[in-house]
Design an enzyme around this catalytic site. Structure first.
Site, PDB file in Angstrom:
ATOM      1  CD  GLU A  29      -2.897  -1.249   2.306  1.00  0.00           C
ATOM      2  OE1 GLU A  29      -4.070  -1.537   2.092  1.00  0.00           O
ATOM      3  OE2 GLU A  29      -2.441  -1.089   3.443  1.00  0.00           O
TER       4      GLU A  29
ATOM      5  CB  CYS B 185       2.710   7.619   3.167  1.00  0.00           C
ATOM      6  SG  CYS B 185       3.148   6.451   4.461  1.00  0.00           S
TER       7      CYS B 185
ATOM      8  CB  CYS C 265       7.051  -4.577   9.034  1.00  0.00           C
ATOM      9  SG  CYS C 265       8.325  -3.690   9.959  1.00  0.00           S
TER      10      CYS C 265
ATOM     11  CB  CYS D  31       6.000  -2.010  16.730  1.00  0.00           C
ATOM     12  SG  CYS D  31       7.684  -1.598  16.208  1.00  0.00           S
TER      13      CYS D  31
ATOM     14  CB  CYS E 273       2.650  -1.581  14.109  1.00  0.00           C
ATOM     15  SG  CYS E 273       2.747  -1.275  12.339  1.00  0.00           S
TER      16      CYS E 273
ATOM     17  CB  CYS F  51       0.446   5.875  11.708  1.00  0.00           C
ATOM     18  SG  CYS F  51       0.905   7.489  11.163  1.00  0.00           S
TER      19      CYS F  51
HETATM   20  N1  SAH Z   1       9.133   1.010  10.354  1.00  0.00           N
HETATM   21  C1  SAH Z   1       9.273   2.436  10.319  1.00  0.00           C
HETATM   22  C2  SAH Z   1       8.346   3.038   9.306  1.00  0.00           C
HETATM   23  C3  SAH Z   1       6.861   2.944   9.667  1.00  0.00           C
HETATM   24  S1  SAH Z   1       6.356   4.556  10.036  1.00  0.00           S
HETATM   25  C4  SAH Z   1       9.077   3.001  11.699  1.00  0.00           C
HETATM   26  O1  SAH Z   1       8.630   2.274  12.566  1.00  0.00           O
HETATM   27  O2  SAH Z   1       9.425   4.150  11.932  1.00  0.00           O
HETATM   28  C5  SAH Z   1       4.873   4.343  10.763  1.00  0.00           C
HETATM   29  C6  SAH Z   1       4.771   5.092  12.078  1.00  0.00           C
HETATM   30  O3  SAH Z   1       3.482   4.834  12.597  1.00  0.00           O
HETATM   31  C7  SAH Z   1       5.770   4.558  13.100  1.00  0.00           C
HETATM   32  O4  SAH Z   1       6.198   5.565  13.966  1.00  0.00           O
HETATM   33  C8  SAH Z   1       4.890   3.570  13.832  1.00  0.00           C
HETATM   34  O5  SAH Z   1       5.400   3.259  15.090  1.00  0.00           O
HETATM   35  C9  SAH Z   1       3.580   4.291  13.888  1.00  0.00           C
HETATM   36  N2  SAH Z   1       2.451   3.421  14.148  1.00  0.00           N
HETATM   37  C10 SAH Z   1       2.378   2.091  13.965  1.00  0.00           C
HETATM   38  N3  SAH Z   1       1.174   1.633  14.351  1.00  0.00           N
HETATM   39  C11 SAH Z   1       0.476   2.691  14.789  1.00  0.00           C
HETATM   40  C12 SAH Z   1      -0.832   2.852  15.293  1.00  0.00           C
HETATM   41  N4  SAH Z   1      -1.661   1.818  15.411  1.00  0.00           N
HETATM   42  N5  SAH Z   1      -1.228   4.093  15.634  1.00  0.00           N
HETATM   43  C13 SAH Z   1      -0.404   5.156  15.492  1.00  0.00           C
HETATM   44  N6  SAH Z   1       0.839   5.059  15.007  1.00  0.00           N
HETATM   45  C14 SAH Z   1       1.276   3.842  14.663  1.00  0.00           C
END
Ligand code: SAH
Length: 359
Positions: free
Chosen positions: A92, A105, A112, A116, A119, A335
């Site tokens: 996406e 984006c 991935c 986390c 996520c 995000c």
């Molecule tokens: N892997 C990289 C790029 C992804 S950026 C990174 O982690 O930085 C996506 C951003 O959205 C990251 O900061 C991630 O932690 C955040 N994110 C992931 N899941 C989320 C959620 N459910 N709500 C808000 N932010 C989230």
């Protein structure tokens, strides 16, 4: 399929290829312009190249572009593209209008590996890295679909995947996007967001072509970060912040620290004060990301009042802070919500089928 994917080649590689085919090198620039500046992928349309050359190129190369499977437009204008890669995998990419700039984006991996805890993409696991051509290909698709070939846009590597876990392809993509014969995207318009894969971060610090850096911090103690961002068990918070202290940040620029806010987990006043202490000595700004909730994510979003109080504590101590407005939530483009259909809805057998190359 024996032909090479021309969209995978940077300008120098394209020049070498033409030379080895017995063609003059300078045609590489013309070709690069057709593909990257004008998003043309049919050799027949490349009218400033001679007929014979076009035929020779068509025999030697294909030009692969991700295919738009679905386009969803959110009520706030955010547009999510579901794209199919040549081998059938889905990724996406998201267009976020005026934030204040127009932003693309992009994904850097299918899935991935970072897992986390909050996520959704992490739940997919890692399927494979994207190639440089597939990363740049997302830009070619979005500029074409949105009629933005002539417009300025920013790029955030905040889609699916961990960019520093696919270092070589990501850096090659940035060089290809930056090429003056292509879209000439200034690296200052690009932000690379990472959980902090330390060896790769140290390498990034030495790159001539340097994007803006965003660190997904999300926690203020080792234990808390170990629980939320598992790679912290390998590359801890302290080492990560030390690397940030050493990172060459240009004058008037800052490293962005992203901090996902999880109700009753990392959103207390003490966390806010701890965050400011951690960032001491770093040219930093903080971007708070109130959790985008989703089924399967075992955390809740704090109230707006809590988020604002947290932000005020940080701001009162002199650190620039912003709260990320969630864009495209109604279409799950926000995000951490990027997860492709195959993983979202399908049975294991269907998922397996979706991974097989399409003939
Ligand atoms: N892997 C990289 C790029 C992804 S950026 C990174 O982690 O930085 C996506 C951003 O959205 C990251 O900061 C991630 O932690 C955040 N994110 C992931 N899941 C989320 C959620 N459910 N709500 C808000 N932010 C989230």
């Amino acid at each position: 399929m024996y032909s090479h994917d021309l969209a995978e080649l940077d300008l120098a590689e394209l020049e070498q290829s033409l030379e080895s085919m017995g063609h003059p090198r300078f045609h590489a620039r013309q070709l690069y312009q057709w593909v990257h500046k004008r998003a043309v992928t049919d050799f027949a349309e490349m009218t400033d190249l001679g007929r014979e050359l076009r035929a020779s190129l068509a025999g030697a190369f294909r030009i692969v572009t991700p295919e738009v499977v679905r386009k969803e437009i959110s009520s706030d204008g955010t547009t999510k593209f579901l794209l199919r890669l040549e081998d059938g995998h889905l990724i996406e990419s998201v267009f976020i209008p005026d934030t204040p700039a127009n932003t693309f984006c992009l994904s850097t991996q299918v899935g991935c590996a970072m897992k986390c805890g909050f996520c959704l993409t992490g739940k997919m696991g890692i399927i494979r890295n994207l190639t440089a051509g597939e990363i740049v290909g997302q830009v070619r698709v979005l500029t074409r679909e949105l009629s933005m070939l002539q417009s300025r846009f920013n790029i955030v590597l905040m889609g699916m995947g961990e960019p520093l876990h696919n270092y070589d392809a990501v850096m090659k993509a940035l060089r290809m996007l930056n090429d003056e014969h292509g879209l000439a995207v200034n690296p200052r318009r690009v932000t690379l967001s990472t959980v902090g894969v330390l060896p790769a971060l140290e390498r990034l610090a030495t790159e001539p072509l340097m994007p803006n850096l965003a660190i997904s911090l999300h926690a203020t103690t080792e234990d808390q970060r170990d629980a939320l961002v598992p790679i912290n068990r390998k590359y801890g918070l302290k080492e990560l912040l030390d690397a940030c202290r050493r990172f060459p940040v240009k004058r008037r620029e800052r490293i962005t620290f992203e901090y996902v806010m999880l109700k009753d987990v990392n959103d207390t006043d003490e966390d806010a004060r701890g965050l400011v202490r951690l960032l001491n000595g770093i040219k930093a700004k903080v971007n708070l990301l109130p959790l985008n909730e989703a089924a399967g994510i075992p955390y809740e979003r704090p109230s707006d009042a809590r988020v604002n109080r947290f932000a005020k504590i940080v701001a009162d101590r002199g650190v620039t802070v912003s709260v990320r407005k969630s864009r495209g939530r109604d279409i799950r483009a926000a995000c951490g919500q990027l997860i492709t259909e195959s993983a979202r809805q399908k049975t294991p057998a269907q998922q397996l089928a979706a991974m097989l190359p399409i003939s």
